[in-house]
Design a protein around this motif. Sequence first.
Motif, PDB file in Angstrom:
ATOM      1  N   GLN A   3       0.778  -1.151   0.153  1.00  0.00           N
ATOM      2  CA  GLN A   3       0.041   0.204  -0.010  1.00  0.00           C
ATOM      3  C   GLN A   3       0.968   1.260  -0.100  1.00  0.00           C
ATOM      4  OE1 GLN A   3      -1.542   0.894   3.856  1.00  0.00           O
ATOM      5  NE2 GLN A   3      -1.209  -1.227   4.664  1.00  0.00           N
ATOM      6  N   ARG A 212       5.869   5.360   7.058  1.00  0.00           N
ATOM      7  CA  ARG A 212       5.664   4.098   6.675  1.00  0.00           C
ATOM      8  C   ARG A 212       6.402   3.272   7.716  1.00  0.00           C
ATOM      9  NH1 ARG A 212       7.469   1.010   1.754  1.00  0.00           N
ATOM     10  NH2 ARG A 212       8.803   2.718   1.698  1.00  0.00           N
ATOM     11  N   LYS A 225       4.165  -7.136   6.783  1.00  0.00           N
ATOM     12  CA  LYS A 225       3.248  -6.092   6.574  1.00  0.00           C
ATOM     13  C   LYS A 225       3.768  -4.751   6.418  1.00  0.00           C
ATOM     14  CE  LYS A 225      -1.828  -5.207   7.643  1.00  0.00           C
ATOM     15  NZ  LYS A 225      -2.571  -5.825   6.594  1.00  0.00           N
ATOM     16  N   GLU A 226       3.132  -3.820   5.657  1.00  0.00           N
ATOM     17  CA  GLU A 226       3.442  -2.488   5.603  1.00  0.00           C
ATOM     18  C   GLU A 226       2.257  -1.367   6.094  1.00  0.00           C
ATOM     19  OE1 GLU A 226       6.465  -2.494   1.977  1.00  0.00           O
ATOM     20  OE2 GLU A 226       5.092  -0.687   2.086  1.00  0.00           O
ATOM     21  N   TYR A 227       2.582  -0.482   6.859  1.00  0.00           N
ATOM     22  CA  TYR A 227       1.587   0.518   7.273  1.00  0.00           C
ATOM     23  C   TYR A 227       2.028   1.964   6.796  1.00  0.00           C
ATOM     24  CZ  TYR A 227      -0.224  -2.921  10.384  1.00  0.00           C
ATOM     25  OH  TYR A 227      -0.966  -4.201  10.729  1.00  0.00           O
ATOM     26  N   VAL A 229       1.466   5.552   7.909  1.00  0.00           N
ATOM     27  CA  VAL A 229       0.867   6.097   9.063  1.00  0.00           C
ATOM     28  C   VAL A 229       0.776   7.642   8.653  1.00  0.00           C
ATOM     29  CG1 VAL A 229       1.560   6.853  11.374  1.00  0.00           C
ATOM     30  CG2 VAL A 229       2.622   4.790  10.489  1.00  0.00           C
ATOM     31  N   LEU A 245      -4.065   2.333  16.165  1.00  0.00           N
ATOM     32  CA  LEU A 245      -2.792   1.892  15.260  1.00  0.00           C
ATOM     33  C   LEU A 245      -1.989   0.748  15.917  1.00  0.00           C
ATOM     34  CD1 LEU A 245      -1.787   1.824  12.276  1.00  0.00           C
ATOM     35  CD2 LEU A 245      -0.709   3.954  12.646  1.00  0.00           C
ATOM     36  N   GLU A 248      -3.513  -2.371  16.523  1.00  0.00           N
ATOM     37  CA  GLU A 248      -3.721  -3.151  15.021  1.00  0.00           C
ATOM     38  C   GLU A 248      -2.046  -3.699  14.890  1.00  0.00           C
ATOM     39  OE1 GLU A 248      -5.238  -0.747  12.191  1.00  0.00           O
ATOM     40  OE2 GLU A 248      -4.574  -2.460  10.609  1.00  0.00           O
ATOM     41  N   ILE A 249      -1.046  -3.232  15.125  1.00  0.00           N
ATOM     42  CA  ILE A 249       0.304  -3.625  14.549  1.00  0.00           C
ATOM     43  C   ILE A 249       0.730  -4.373  15.794  1.00  0.00           C
ATOM     44  CG2 ILE A 249       2.527  -2.934  14.044  1.00  0.00           C
ATOM     45  CD1 ILE A 249       1.638  -0.127  12.984  1.00  0.00           C
TER      46      ILE A 249
END
Length: 257
Positions: A3, A212, A225-227, A229, A245, A248-249
């Motif tokens: 993403q 990120r 996974k990548e997030y 932010v 967040l 979630e992480i």
Amino acid sequence: MEQRRSVGKDIIKCNHISKTFPNQKESHNVLHNIDLSVEENELVVILGPGQCGKSTLINLIAGLEKATSGDVSVCGKTVEGPGPDRGVVFQSISLFPWLTTIGNVEYGLKMRGVSKAERRKRAQYYIDLVGLNGFEHSFPVALSGGMRQRVGIARAYCIEPNVMLMDEPFSALDAQTRYLMQEELERIWQIEKRTIVFVTNNLEEAIYLADRIIVLSNCPARIKKEYIVDLPRPRNYVSPEFLALRKEIDDIMDSAN
Ligand SMILES: Nc1ncnc2c1ncn2[C@@H]1O[C@H](COP(=O)(O)OP(=O)(O)O)[C@@H](O)[C@H]1O
Ligand SMILES: [Mg+2]
């Protein structure tokens, strides 16, 4: 799962990198097929558990280790070894004890033959930027841990590298100083934007700093996974969005796959 924003140009590219250390009995597979691009002026945080391969990854980008397969490039050039296009800040502070703050900060420029007047000017600018005005002539032994990390940041900035690589730079600091340095790094980076790869095993630190977050698995590390932010800066550690967040992480980090 991919993403990533696509706005700027890629400065760092890790192409399918794997790393295996040959050990005495059996070889030790540490990184598994890591694909990662970092855009100009992006602050990417590599987040993963202890011993998962974070330092190995940053050392590959720094050119201090070689990948077993795959390759790394910075600004389109394949990394073959360390270079002044990459400034590094480590957890263990490696300042020269016989040099003052200004001596340490200007050292890289001196090695490159920059004139005394020019390097003093540049060193002073970065010393002021990191908040060490008044400590130019102090030796490292007279500085606190947080101040020594400020010198380390100024020194890395002073060579004006394309990318800054930071390997758990604040993890040896006490909790209070660590929060302060996270805020300071974000302030410095807002004034002097750079492409930063920042390694940590601290989730809160990752969310506070990152554009990120790349979450690594246990060893052999692969990207879990990548997030992105996109919370407004400066961030509030206890805002509902921050805490959501974080939850979630945290769940992803705990999950087996
Ligand atoms: N030069 C090396 N030779 C052999 N094994 C190594 C070497 N460097 C790191 N390792 C091993 O690779 C694994 C990951 O190490 P590291 O990248 O330092 O993890 P992290 O920074 O995430 O804590 C560890 O098990 C470590 O013992
Ligand atoms: Mg490490």
